[in-house]
Scaffold this motif. Structure first.
Motif, PDB file in Angstrom:
ATOM      1  N   ARG A  35      83.226 -10.280 -32.990  1.00 17.47           N
ATOM      2  CA  ARG A  35      82.385  -9.094 -33.175  1.00 17.47           C
ATOM      3  C   ARG A  35      80.905  -9.406 -32.993  1.00 17.47           C
ATOM      4  O   ARG A  35      80.047  -8.587 -33.325  1.00 17.47           O
ATOM      5  N   ILE A  87      81.555  -1.298 -38.032  1.00 13.02           N
ATOM      6  CA  ILE A  87      82.980  -1.328 -37.697  1.00 13.02           C
ATOM      7  C   ILE A  87      83.779  -2.207 -38.654  1.00 13.02           C
ATOM      8  O   ILE A  87      84.959  -1.959 -38.892  1.00 13.02           O
ATOM      9  N   ASP A 116      83.769   2.369 -35.138  1.00 10.85           N
ATOM     10  CA  ASP A 116      83.313   1.728 -33.906  1.00 10.85           C
ATOM     11  C   ASP A 116      82.222   2.604 -33.299  1.00 10.85           C
ATOM     12  O   ASP A 116      82.432   3.798 -33.064  1.00 10.85           O
TER      13      ASP A 116
END
Length: 305
Positions: A35, A87, A116
């Motif tokens: 991420r 997220i 998201d």
């Protein structure tokens, strides 16, 4: 780097290195490459970002990827309201408590969206006027373009991204790194480099330097009868084969090399030119002159834009 006691004194309600690590340990959080998580641990850098962004007392700021809240707290010091889009489930769950503990008098001006960012099409409360974010390296450009397209009220943007990405976003025609991100960002805004950020202000320290990019919304995109999707289709085609001339690179988009040449000449662009030399206005003119029967995206008779 200061020790933990002096860091707390210097940072005030903001997070220093000790606070970031303590929060992460309490949550069982380890930043993940998947991420693109690199948490800012330097309060001076946070305040510099907020200052460079020109955050005003009446601003409604949206932040993407707040993480543990380092930048969020800095934004809340200056803005009217801040909405953070996160997220990560663990980080999203913990952030409101961090805000309430470290800045209780401003907690009611904070909102969290656990989602998201690429799926966000609306935000709670007043429309955002500014976007300020430390964007994950792996999704920086698509997230930035999505937010600019989805929220036209965002007037000013300051993002911290990988230095190489910053260079691409701010590049001008003729620059060797000028490409799709440069043109598409320029459709929405006047774009410029706004500074550099070293690696030691992050935990964990990334393998590359970061850069700040400022985007100030254009009063209007280039005046054109082509839609944004049609213009962006030309941009994508031109840079998919950037070593080729536009006559060759746009042959698939136009339906043939002959049709591509006709569109280029009608737009006043040399068929021998390459995409890296064109402005966004020139791409828009090319899109206007696409003939019938070419690649998907051309307007049908009677269709409005």
């Amino acid at each position: 780097m200061s020790d933990s006691s002096s860091t707390t004194d210097e940072t005030g309600p903001l997070l220093g290195p000790a606070e970031v690590r303590e929060l992460a340990a309490a949550l069982g959080v380890r930043p993940t490459k998947q991420r693109g998580q690199n948490f800012v641990i330097d309060a001076n850098t946070v305040r510099r970002i907020v200052r460079t962004a020109g955050v005003r007392p009446d601003d409604v700021v949206v932040e993407i990827g707040p993480g543990l809240g380092s930048l969020t707290l800095g934004l809340l010091e200056c803005a009217d309201r801040v909405t953070a889009v996160e997220i990560d489930e663990v980080l999203a769950a913990a952030l409101p408590a961090t805000i309430a503990a470290r800045m209780p008098d401003r907690a009611d001006r904070f909102a969290l969206v656990h989602r998201d960012a690429m799926q966000v099409t609306e935000l709670p409360g007043a429309a955002p006027t500014a976007l300020v974010a430390n964007l994950p390296y792996n999704v920086a450009v698509p997230v930035l373009l999505h937010m600019l397209a989805t929220f036209p009220t965002i007037d000013r943007t300051l993002v911290m991204v990988q230095a190489e990405v910053a260079d691409r976003l701010a590049a001008r025609p003729g620059n060797k790194v000028y490409g799709v991100p440069s043109v598409k960002a320029n459709w929405y805004a006047e774009v410029k480099r706004a500074g550099s950020i070293g690696r030691n202000v992050f935990w964990p320290a990334p393998n590359v330097d970061s850069g700040l990019v400022s985007l100030v919304r254009r009063a209007a995109p280039p005046q054109t009868t082509a839609s944004r999707a049609e213009v962006f289709a030309v941009v994508d085609a031109a840079f998919a084969q950037r070593r080729k001339t536009l006559r060759a690179a746009l042959s698939g988009w136009a339906g043939s090399a002959v049709a591509a040449e006709a569109a280029l000449l009608a737009a006043g662009v040399s068929p021998q030119a390459r995409g890296e030399s064109l402005t966004v206005e020139e791409f828009a003119r090319i899109a206007e002159h696409k003939g019938p029967g070419g690649a998907p995206g051309i307007r049908q008779a009677g269709e409005t834009v």
